[in-house]
Design a protein around this motif. Sequence first.
Motif, PDB file in Angstrom:
ATOM      1  N   PRO B 344       0.793  -1.234   0.000  1.00 51.26           N
ATOM      2  CA  PRO B 344       0.000   0.000   0.000  1.00 51.26           C
ATOM      3  C   PRO B 344       0.828   1.288   0.000  1.00 51.26           C
ATOM      4  O   PRO B 344       0.504   2.213  -0.745  1.00 51.26           O
ATOM      5  CB  PRO B 344      -0.839  -0.120   1.276  1.00 51.26           C
ATOM      6  CG  PRO B 344      -0.995  -1.601   1.475  1.00 51.26           C
ATOM      7  CD  PRO B 344       0.294  -2.209   0.991  1.00 51.26           C
ATOM      8  N   SER B 345       1.901   1.329   0.784  1.00 50.00           N
ATOM      9  CA  SER B 345       2.629   2.603   0.852  1.00 50.00           C
ATOM     10  C   SER B 345       3.356   2.883  -0.463  1.00 50.00           C
ATOM     11  O   SER B 345       3.409   4.023  -0.935  1.00 50.00           O
ATOM     12  CB  SER B 345       3.627   2.590   2.010  1.00 50.00           C
ATOM     13  OG  SER B 345       4.669   1.685   1.704  1.00 50.00           O
ATOM     14  N   LYS B 346       3.859   1.829  -1.086  1.00 47.83           N
ATOM     15  CA  LYS B 346       4.536   2.019  -2.373  1.00 47.83           C
ATOM     16  C   LYS B 346       3.523   2.355  -3.479  1.00 47.83           C
ATOM     17  O   LYS B 346       3.811   3.125  -4.389  1.00 47.83           O
ATOM     18  CB  LYS B 346       5.330   0.773  -2.749  1.00 47.83           C
ATOM     19  CG  LYS B 346       6.619   0.662  -1.945  1.00 47.83           C
ATOM     20  CD  LYS B 346       7.541  -0.403  -2.510  1.00 47.83           C
ATOM     21  CE  LYS B 346       8.766  -0.552  -1.610  1.00 47.83           C
ATOM     22  NZ  LYS B 346       9.400  -1.866  -1.761  1.00 47.83           N
ATOM     23  N   ILE B 347       2.353   1.723  -3.392  1.00 48.89           N
ATOM     24  CA  ILE B 347       1.288   2.039  -4.353  1.00 48.89           C
ATOM     25  C   ILE B 347       0.958   3.527  -4.265  1.00 48.89           C
ATOM     26  O   ILE B 347       0.829   4.220  -5.277  1.00 48.89           O
ATOM     27  CB  ILE B 347       0.034   1.185  -4.067  1.00 48.89           C
ATOM     28  CG1 ILE B 347       0.286  -0.269  -4.477  1.00 48.89           C
ATOM     29  CG2 ILE B 347      -1.184   1.746  -4.787  1.00 48.89           C
ATOM     30  CD1 ILE B 347      -0.876  -1.213  -4.222  1.00 48.89           C
ATOM     31  N   LYS B 348       0.859   3.995  -3.050  1.00 48.62           N
ATOM     32  CA  LYS B 348       0.529   5.403  -2.820  1.00 48.62           C
ATOM     33  C   LYS B 348       1.603   6.312  -3.426  1.00 48.62           C
ATOM     34  O   LYS B 348       1.286   7.313  -4.080  1.00 48.62           O
ATOM     35  CB  LYS B 348       0.417   5.632  -1.309  1.00 48.62           C
ATOM     36  CG  LYS B 348      -0.569   6.714  -0.944  1.00 48.62           C
ATOM     37  CD  LYS B 348      -0.714   6.819   0.563  1.00 48.62           C
ATOM     38  CE  LYS B 348      -1.049   8.258   0.925  1.00 48.62           C
ATOM     39  NZ  LYS B 348      -0.975   8.510   2.358  1.00 48.62           N
ATOM     40  N   ASP B 349       2.851   5.945  -3.219  1.00 52.24           N
ATOM     41  CA  ASP B 349       3.945   6.740  -3.779  1.00 52.24           C
ATOM     42  C   ASP B 349       3.892   6.774  -5.308  1.00 52.24           C
ATOM     43  O   ASP B 349       4.141   7.811  -5.925  1.00 52.24           O
ATOM     44  CB  ASP B 349       5.306   6.157  -3.357  1.00 52.24           C
ATOM     45  CG  ASP B 349       5.573   6.388  -1.868  1.00 52.24           C
ATOM     46  OD1 ASP B 349       4.836   7.198  -1.254  1.00 52.24           O
ATOM     47  OD2 ASP B 349       6.487   5.747  -1.329  1.00 52.24           O
ATOM     48  N   MET B 350       3.599   5.622  -5.889  1.00 52.47           N
ATOM     49  CA  MET B 350       3.552   5.593  -7.363  1.00 52.47           C
ATOM     50  C   MET B 350       2.383   6.415  -7.887  1.00 52.47           C
ATOM     51  O   MET B 350       2.516   7.153  -8.858  1.00 52.47           O
ATOM     52  CB  MET B 350       3.446   4.150  -7.846  1.00 52.47           C
ATOM     53  CG  MET B 350       4.764   3.398  -7.696  1.00 52.47           C
ATOM     54  SD  MET B 350       4.690   1.838  -8.578  1.00 52.47           S
ATOM     55  CE  MET B 350       5.994   0.935  -7.762  1.00 52.47           C
ATOM     56  N   TRP B 351       1.240   6.277  -7.217  1.00 51.51           N
ATOM     57  CA  TRP B 351       0.089   7.069  -7.645  1.00 51.51           C
ATOM     58  C   TRP B 351       0.367   8.576  -7.477  1.00 51.51           C
ATOM     59  O   TRP B 351      -0.113   9.396  -8.265  1.00 51.51           O
ATOM     60  CB  TRP B 351      -1.178   6.675  -6.870  1.00 51.51           C
ATOM     61  CG  TRP B 351      -2.030   5.689  -7.596  1.00 51.51           C
ATOM     62  CD1 TRP B 351      -2.343   4.425  -7.201  1.00 51.51           C
ATOM     63  CD2 TRP B 351      -2.705   5.884  -8.848  1.00 51.51           C
ATOM     64  NE1 TRP B 351      -3.167   3.813  -8.118  1.00 51.51           N
ATOM     65  CE2 TRP B 351      -3.401   4.693  -9.146  1.00 51.51           C
ATOM     66  CE3 TRP B 351      -2.783   6.942  -9.755  1.00 51.51           C
ATOM     67  CZ2 TRP B 351      -4.175   4.525 -10.300  1.00 51.51           C
ATOM     68  CZ3 TRP B 351      -3.546   6.781 -10.913  1.00 51.51           C
ATOM     69  CH2 TRP B 351      -4.229   5.580 -11.179  1.00 51.51           C
ATOM     70  N   ALA B 352       1.134   8.921  -6.459  1.00 55.48           N
ATOM     71  CA  ALA B 352       1.434  10.351  -6.232  1.00 55.48           C
ATOM     72  C   ALA B 352       2.142  10.949  -7.447  1.00 55.48           C
ATOM     73  O   ALA B 352       1.916  12.106  -7.814  1.00 55.48           O
ATOM     74  CB  ALA B 352       2.281  10.518  -4.983  1.00 55.48           C
ATOM     75  N   LEU B 353       2.981  10.157  -8.087  1.00 54.14           N
ATOM     76  CA  LEU B 353       3.689  10.635  -9.283  1.00 54.14           C
ATOM     77  C   LEU B 353       2.716  11.038 -10.380  1.00 54.14           C
ATOM     78  O   LEU B 353       2.954  11.965 -11.136  1.00 54.14           O
ATOM     79  CB  LEU B 353       4.642   9.548  -9.800  1.00 54.14           C
ATOM     80  CG  LEU B 353       5.863   9.274  -8.928  1.00 54.14           C
ATOM     81  CD1 LEU B 353       6.490   7.933  -9.278  1.00 54.14           C
ATOM     82  CD2 LEU B 353       6.883  10.412  -9.086  1.00 54.14           C
ATOM     83  N   ARG B 354       1.620  10.341 -10.454  1.00 59.71           N
ATOM     84  CA  ARG B 354       0.608  10.664 -11.460  1.00 59.71           C
ATOM     85  C   ARG B 354      -0.359  11.734 -10.950  1.00 59.71           C
ATOM     86  O   ARG B 354      -0.680  12.693 -11.640  1.00 59.71           O
ATOM     87  CB  ARG B 354      -0.151   9.381 -11.833  1.00 59.71           C
ATOM     88  CG  ARG B 354      -1.498   9.566 -12.522  1.00 59.71           C
ATOM     89  CD  ARG B 354      -1.388  10.200 -13.884  1.00 59.71           C
ATOM     90  NE  ARG B 354      -2.725  10.442 -14.435  1.00 59.71           N
ATOM     91  CZ  ARG B 354      -3.443  11.513 -14.165  1.00 59.71           C
ATOM     92  NH1 ARG B 354      -2.967  12.478 -13.405  1.00 59.71           N
ATOM     93  NH2 ARG B 354      -4.653  11.651 -14.700  1.00 59.71           N
ATOM     94  N   GLU B 355      -0.816  11.551  -9.715  1.00 53.54           N
ATOM     95  CA  GLU B 355      -1.899  12.413  -9.229  1.00 53.54           C
ATOM     96  C   GLU B 355      -1.432  13.810  -8.833  1.00 53.54           C
ATOM     97  O   GLU B 355      -2.239  14.729  -8.789  1.00 53.54           O
ATOM     98  CB  GLU B 355      -2.611  11.741  -8.055  1.00 53.54           C
ATOM     99  CG  GLU B 355      -3.526  10.604  -8.510  1.00 53.54           C
ATOM    100  CD  GLU B 355      -4.557  10.213  -7.464  1.00 53.54           C
ATOM    101  OE1 GLU B 355      -4.125   9.903  -6.344  1.00 53.54           O
ATOM    102  OE2 GLU B 355      -5.763  10.219  -7.765  1.00 53.54           O
ATOM    103  N   ARG B 356      -0.137  13.952  -8.540  1.00 53.29           N
ATOM    104  CA  ARG B 356       0.318  15.270  -8.097  1.00 53.29           C
ATOM    105  C   ARG B 356       0.926  16.106  -9.220  1.00 53.29           C
ATOM    106  O   ARG B 356       1.483  17.183  -8.982  1.00 53.29           O
ATOM    107  CB  ARG B 356       1.285  15.108  -6.913  1.00 53.29           C
ATOM    108  CG  ARG B 356       0.541  14.560  -5.669  1.00 53.29           C
ATOM    109  CD  ARG B 356       1.435  14.495  -4.456  1.00 53.29           C
ATOM    110  NE  ARG B 356       1.889  15.824  -4.040  1.00 53.29           N
ATOM    111  CZ  ARG B 356       2.874  16.027  -3.157  1.00 53.29           C
ATOM    112  NH1 ARG B 356       3.495  14.982  -2.618  1.00 53.29           N
ATOM    113  NH2 ARG B 356       3.236  17.256  -2.819  1.00 53.29           N
ATOM    114  N   ILE B 357       0.761  15.641 -10.453  1.00 60.91           N
ATOM    115  CA  ILE B 357       1.312  16.434 -11.573  1.00 60.91           C
ATOM    116  C   ILE B 357       0.671  17.825 -11.607  1.00 60.91           C
ATOM    117  O   ILE B 357       1.358  18.835 -11.744  1.00 60.91           O
ATOM    118  CB  ILE B 357       1.106  15.715 -12.927  1.00 60.91           C
ATOM    119  CG1 ILE B 357       1.827  14.356 -12.945  1.00 60.91           C
ATOM    120  CG2 ILE B 357       1.609  16.578 -14.076  1.00 60.91           C
ATOM    121  CD1 ILE B 357       1.528  13.496 -14.176  1.00 60.91           C
TER     122      ILE B 357
END
Lengths: 489, 489
Positions: B344-357
């Motif tokens: 979960p924590s790594k998933i969150k980090d990866m999604w942050a790369l997309r969602e925080r653009i």
Amino acid sequence: MRLLRIFNKKVKFSSIRYYSVVRQGFEYVNEDDVNYFKSVLGERNVITDEEELAIVNTDWLKTMKGSSGVLLQPSCPSEVSKVLSYCNSRRLAVVPQGGNTGLVGGSVPIFDEIVLSTKRLNKILSLDPVTGILSCESGCILEALDNKAAEYDLMMPLDLGAKGSCHIGGNVATNAGGIRLLRYGNLHGSILGLEAVLANGERLDMMTTNKKDNTGYDLKHLFVGSEGTLGIITKVAVQCAQRPNSFHVAFLGLESFENVLKTVQSAKQSLNEILSSCEFMDDESMECVTKNLGLRLPIQRHPFYMLLETSGSSSYHDEEKLNDFLEKSFNSGVILDGTLTGEPSKIKDMWALRERIAEGLLRDGYCYKYDVSVPLSKFYDLVTDMRERLGSSVVRCCGYGHLGDGNLHLNLTGEIFDPDVFALIEPYVYERVGDWKGSISAEHGLGYKKRNYIHLSKSQSAISLMQQLKSLLDPNGILNPYKVLPSFK
Amino acid sequence: MRLLRIFNKKVKFSSIRYYSVVRQGFEYVNEDDVNYFKSVLGERNVITDEEELAIVNTDWLKTMKGSSGVLLQPSCPSEVSKVLSYCNSRRLAVVPQGGNTGLVGGSVPIFDEIVLSTKRLNKILSLDPVTGILSCESGCILEALDNKAAEYDLMMPLDLGAKGSCHIGGNVATNAGGIRLLRYGNLHGSILGLEAVLANGERLDMMTTNKKDNTGYDLKHLFVGSEGTLGIITKVAVQCAQRPNSFHVAFLGLESFENVLKTVQSAKQSLNEILSSCEFMDDESMECVTKNLGLRLPIQRHPFYMLLETSGSSSYHDEEKLNDFLEKSFNSGVILDGTLTGEPSKIKDMWALRERIAEGLLRDGYCYKYDVSVPLSKFYDLVTDMRERLGSSVVRCCGYGHLGDGNLHLNLTGEIFDPDVFALIEPYVYERVGDWKGSISAEHGLGYKKRNYIHLSKSQSAISLMQQLKSLLDPNGILNPYKVLPSFK
């Protein structure tokens, strides 16, 4: 005043008020009209031959018979446009007809309406293998489209018994449901674009092959499920689904409806993304197909049965999930008996038990058909209630349907149509559904037969807005009159 | 004549014609009006305080600022009804506002329109654990609903960056898309029922908790995506999805856009039922989040990246499918690099790369945002084309988005808003999209900013019918004026 003929058995149909209707003040088709149609469509696409007309004047269930004198077969949207523009100016009524597989009298003329068939609008326009978006004319047959999609590992997002003859335009016009809705949703979700020809002949272009398009009001939804009363659909764009590699079917026997409901919930939880159908049949339905059609049950007799279908990309994974689920269900005593298969021929046999019920019922003589949505807690109460109410006045009273979507098919059979039995069923059955805030038509539509019960499922404010939309789009009321909207204001 | 203020940077905004607009002949709110509103809603729900008004007058991007003098906060549909009925008779314009997270200026006043907030319409009405149908008032926050659904192993069928503040009513009114659309479809498919209050105060009841209901025209779709211009949504019923147990994310690096497209197709085929997101980011997008926000890439730099998410009911099965797919993709050379996680924590980090653009881009200064659908074959051409066209006149030109749905987010940044750059971008970018038969707004809607480009994605016949529907439902034009429909006829 004219009464509907119930003519699949020789029955004198007398005074069921819900079926009475008065011809509206449309013009009658004359020779000049026929000549105009011939000039637009060519001689052989304007059909006045009585035998051919008899077919399109009659509904699939053979419970209705209109008296149209002209069948038109345009080959492209612009011909549809020319024909409608003419009919509108002459005030000639028109009933659009696809595969004529509807069950509520929506696709046949009530009086002498011109029948406009979509059968020659049968071109596939495009199919993108990456996006899975297919566009085609509205007269394409559902199965033909599914076969085309299969060439690219794709699948039409809907499947129903009539797939071999129903047209995609009719599917869209009636928002057809079927056995895959549980997984792929209804057509409001999967139809991306449309072209409809309005009553005045205007071609309303709402075609797009974009999956996402939030530019203004999404007008196509007005036509999805409006049963040809607002416009004639000439083109569609559909989002196909990825075709699964692996199919499995489990056929289960259960002791109580309570356990059926427990199984729905646990199947949704355990099988989640691979569950593609969740169907229900009671023992009377199964007795019907075994007795009337000679089919064989794969398990012992039980009061209730379920058919669960899974589909996915790995046969091995799906089987493992299904086995886990079935083991848990057996161990907890929720399921009494069951069989699981991944073999195509056995899958087909199991599906036949569910899909051929309608055919089996007709063998009893006459079938009173109801297609309703009811809250799951009341789902089977409607069947037992009707069984008590009708007792021995019917041959059979059975319930089956798309349980996973809350959609019950309640069917009652008699040797012949009996107006007294009919009067015991309607409006009672609709009123009960209305009391429970269900839908008096889950997937079949209102057509002609159910239109006057619309108020049991829709608010007065909604019905009134529907009537305003009808007036806006078809001010002369030439498109599929006597259908969908109630005969009263 | 009034021009929009671009006020997040001190810029003199002069003469971009697309943003010019004339106040329509509405009445101005007077003291009697305010007293009436107080009598209906109570003193503290009629807000005239300047600081509080400043917030609701301003859009999320801080590119627009209205000058409304009154904010109304009704607590139930009947209060909405009373307020609208009054406003309609007085010809006072009203802008409905949910979480105010829109990106096209749809939820803020352009002039002095009354702001009607749905924030107090926040009751959950029902949630059926078996059918997964949730009904609630329109001011419920998406994330709160998702949390509620999670208690029953269910999940809202949509997810987007603004989930912590956006309202479900606003989601429905804008047909919000987001990262789960690939799997669960758009809101036309998952919204089952609605209540909307019309301009005249009439409560149009289209609520139902039936999954299937084919009784008459499905009017709710008129309101889905109409951005508050046809009625104010007060209640919704949503079909929730079963909540998956297992989530995985793969973050991939690719050399060419051609290989990106190959990967979309193979991911759809191999991962089929478990694929829940298929996102795309170019290197400029990733450079932005690493540089401006200090995020770290989990793989080496590449020209293109993809984020694939799977979700399902078995972590073991999903991982096996993903590993198979990735192995094949590496072996064939289509993917150069990649990493896969179920943590979960790594998933969150990866999604942050997309969602925080989006957040990262704003750090450059000003961001010109475009949300379009384009055919996949042209998907990235739009980015390279704009990059060439704008050269060094922008800080950054990047593309990312919901590739699996054909939805590109094209974003260009500058230190400040520059009218000359803006004039190079618009209408050019929309015209290109129009030439390719894409959509000039895939998921954000038209709102105020895009309405005059509607003709690039919709036919004249469709726009004209939209205008007729607006006149039918809101004859005085009080609901969210200056939005969606073009300023010209």
